[in-house]
Design a protein around this motif. Structure first.
Motif: not given
Length: 606
Positions: A129, A157, A154, A136-137, A150, A160, A132-133
């Motif tokens: 968590n 996270r 989700d 991860l993307d 995913k 988080k 960094n977004d």
């Protein structure tokens, strides 16, 4: 992240005699016995793999490329499978005879060992968590196999904002077996050991509850008084269990900065708070049109000015008391499933032939019924307490629906197969509806049709109205406990505050009924679980309306929905059917089906 001790058991109650050859579980697909070399091997592997996983990845997740992160996820999934397999075996074996101290010790020892082994894994969800977004993307975009997970990421996270320090999370994980799990076990063992004196006969909880559906009103009253007397004798213990669990939850929620006691359940269910609120408000607004109207009608059928609580689930006067033997129950459900799609009956068949159902009422066996998915590499098991009442056929249809869903979702793999509670009730309630419609179509007389319709309305009221009243009780209980310790009388008063509102003005409440909150396992095992039943019923009623409209692709869409498991949000799952649970009017569609059945019953009076 998964809690290895949390394996959801779906509880209902059932009720008969001369039932034929009732099946028992064959747990050897999990392990042959507690001393099985395979179990010992798996326990040793688990200990070593958890330690090696932590050594390989702790402090290093942020530096992994997409392939490396995929390997970590797949290794974690394998740990999940082995831990889940062991705990499924220990738990199912325990639920067969909860009063057997050896089985209780075996389960507790397995829990202790697995908790110890998996404590080093706590870092995984926390560290994940912190990724960094954008990073991860990028990893998900680079690797399709990783991107498949995913939905799991989700859900992780979503927690988080509520996670604590690594050290605190490890502490909470480590002490879990002496926290809620220990109080859950105390509750289960106390319930399984209770004895009720009904007119000189000593009965278990399950057999006593079964008397509430007897034709003889004096038997129903005697059972209610026996239940009330024993609950009262144990009320201090039950109040202590609820006080402790609610306080423990309040402390953890406060540390996690959960805005409400319900937030954790909504996050676990992957459902928005406003959707649940819309459901709750729609049902409460419908109380007068549903339960109040139906029970006024039932009072007339029973020839009563006022209804007592022991009349709520009474059979109708014209209803013959008959026992449905096991073979008839099996044929009824299997024919209903096959009528929808032969594939559904084919999936259900091994439950009957391969030892996947434990049906008989036995001393010390856990009350109620559930479908337990075990792990995606084995198969589900269904537990019943089958006593031959027509409603037990519906319980079989319900739990078998869960089983079919769990078999289909298993293809997603362990992490993606787990379905949020709100969607987990879809296949079970749909299975009940198929069985009911099959029986209704086969009704030979107006009287038989009336009995079936009334039974279905009562089941739907129990599933929708009753469960939302339970949800309101829990909301009040947790809010009140946040202000201080609750006496048994305090909890009794909260219970009674939702009863008259939900059941309606035709009811009187006998002394002692105020303690009936004490035996409902969901309040103890899974706070705020209960709204999932109402969610599932409303969703299925809307789905069934689409099915009745004649959508040619309905069966294939339905199986796709079940196969999805936890891989899709409810919006995605319902979109192919043209449905949207976030629309407040959605719930009115489902409730209108119940109203329609009551309309038909009222018309029969003319």
């Amino acid at each position: 992240m998964m809690n290895f001790q949390e394996r959801v058991f779906d509880a209902h109650t059932s009720g008969g005699k001369e039932l034929g050859n009732l099946p028992e579980w064959d747990l050897t697909d999990l392990y042959a016995n507690p001393e099985a070399p395979e179990l010992n091997r798996d326990m040793k592997w688990l200990e070593a793999e958890c330690a090696d996983f932590a050594k390989s990845y702790e402090g290093k997740l942020a530096g992994l490329d997409a392939a490396g992160l995929l390997t970590a996820v797949q290794r974690y999934e394998e740990i999940d499978i082995i831990a889940g397999r062991i705990m499924s075996y220990a738990g199912l074996r325990y639920y067969q005879i909860t009063t057997d101290s050896e089985r209780a010790k075996f389960m507790a020892d397995c829990q202790d060992q697995i908790t110890t082994f998996t404590t080093p894994l706590v870092f995984y969800g926390l560290e994940f968590n912190r990724l960094n977004d954008a990073h991860l993307d990028g990893l998900l975009a680079a690797n399709a196999d990783l991107a498949r997970y995913k939905p799991v990421f989700d859900r992780m996270r979503a927690m988080k904002p509520h996670q604590l320090s690594d050290e605190l999370e490890k502490f909470l994980h480590d002490q879990s077996t002496v926290g809620a799990a220990a109080w859950n076990r105390l509750f289960d063992e106390t319930m399984a050991g209770l004895e009720f004196d009904v007119d000189g006969e000593t009965l278990s909880l399950e057999s006593t509850l079964n008397l509430l559906t007897e034709q003889d009103r004096s038997k129903r009253a005697a059972a209610t008084h026996a239940l009330a007397a024993v609950f009262q004798d144990n009320i201090k213990l039950f109040a202590r269990v609820h006080n402790t669990l609610a306080k423990e939850k309040e402390i953890e929620d406060r540390w996690r900065k959960m805005p409400t006691p319900q937030t954790g359940r909504h996050l676990a269910n992957h459902v928005e708070a406003e959707v649940v609120e819309a459901l709750r408000n729609a049902v409460v607004a419908a109380y007068p049109r549903l339960s109040h109207r139906y029970y006024a009608l039932k009072a007339k059928w029973l020839g009563l000015e006022r209804m007592q609580v022991w009349d709520r689930n009474a059979p109708l006067p014209m209803e013959t008391t008959r026992t449905v033997d096991w073979d008839e129950a099996q044929d009824t459900v299997m024919n209903a499933y096959a009528g929808f799609d032969p594939k559904m009956a084919e999936i259900a068949k091994p439950f009957f032939t391969d030892g996947w159902i434990d049906a008989a009422v036995k001393p010390g066996k856990a009350p109620g019924a559930f479908a337990h998915p075990t792990v995606s590499t084995v198969h589900p098991y269904v537990m019943l307490n089958y006593l031959g009442k027509p409603r037990d056929v519906m319980t079989l249809a319900h739990e078998l629906g869960h089983g079919v869903h769990q078999v289909l979702a298993a293809d997603q793999g362990e992490l993606l197969s787990s379905t949020p509670l709100t969607l987990a009730e879809t296949a079970s309630v749909f299975g009940e509806m198929l069985t009911f419609r099959k029986m209704l179509d086969g009704a030979k007389t107006q009287e038989e049709r009336k009995i079936l319709l009334a039974g279905k309305v009562e089941d739907m009221i129990n599933t929708v109205v009753r469960q939302i009243a339970f949800y309101d009780f829990e909301c009040k209980l947790h809010a009140a406990r946040a202000e201080g310790e609750l006496t048994p009388d305090d909890i009794n008063a909260l219970w009674m505050s939702v009863q008259a509102e939900s059941l309606g003005p035709v009811f009187d409440f006998a002394p002692g009924y105020e303690t009936f909150w004490s035996y409902i396992p969901h309040f103890v095992h899974s706070p705020f679980y209960v709204y999932a039943y109402a969610f599932g019923d409303g969703l299925v009623n809307a789905l069934y309306a689409v099915y009745e409209e004649g959508d040619a692709d309905f069966q294939s869409k339905y199986f796709d929905m079940l196969r999805a498991g936890g891989s899709k949000h409810h919006k995605e799952l319902l979109a192919p059917f043209g449905l949207d649970a976030s629309d407040p009017k959605f719930w009115d569609k489902g409730l209108s089906m119940i109203e329609g059945f009551i309309d038909e019953l009222e018309a029969m009076e003319d």
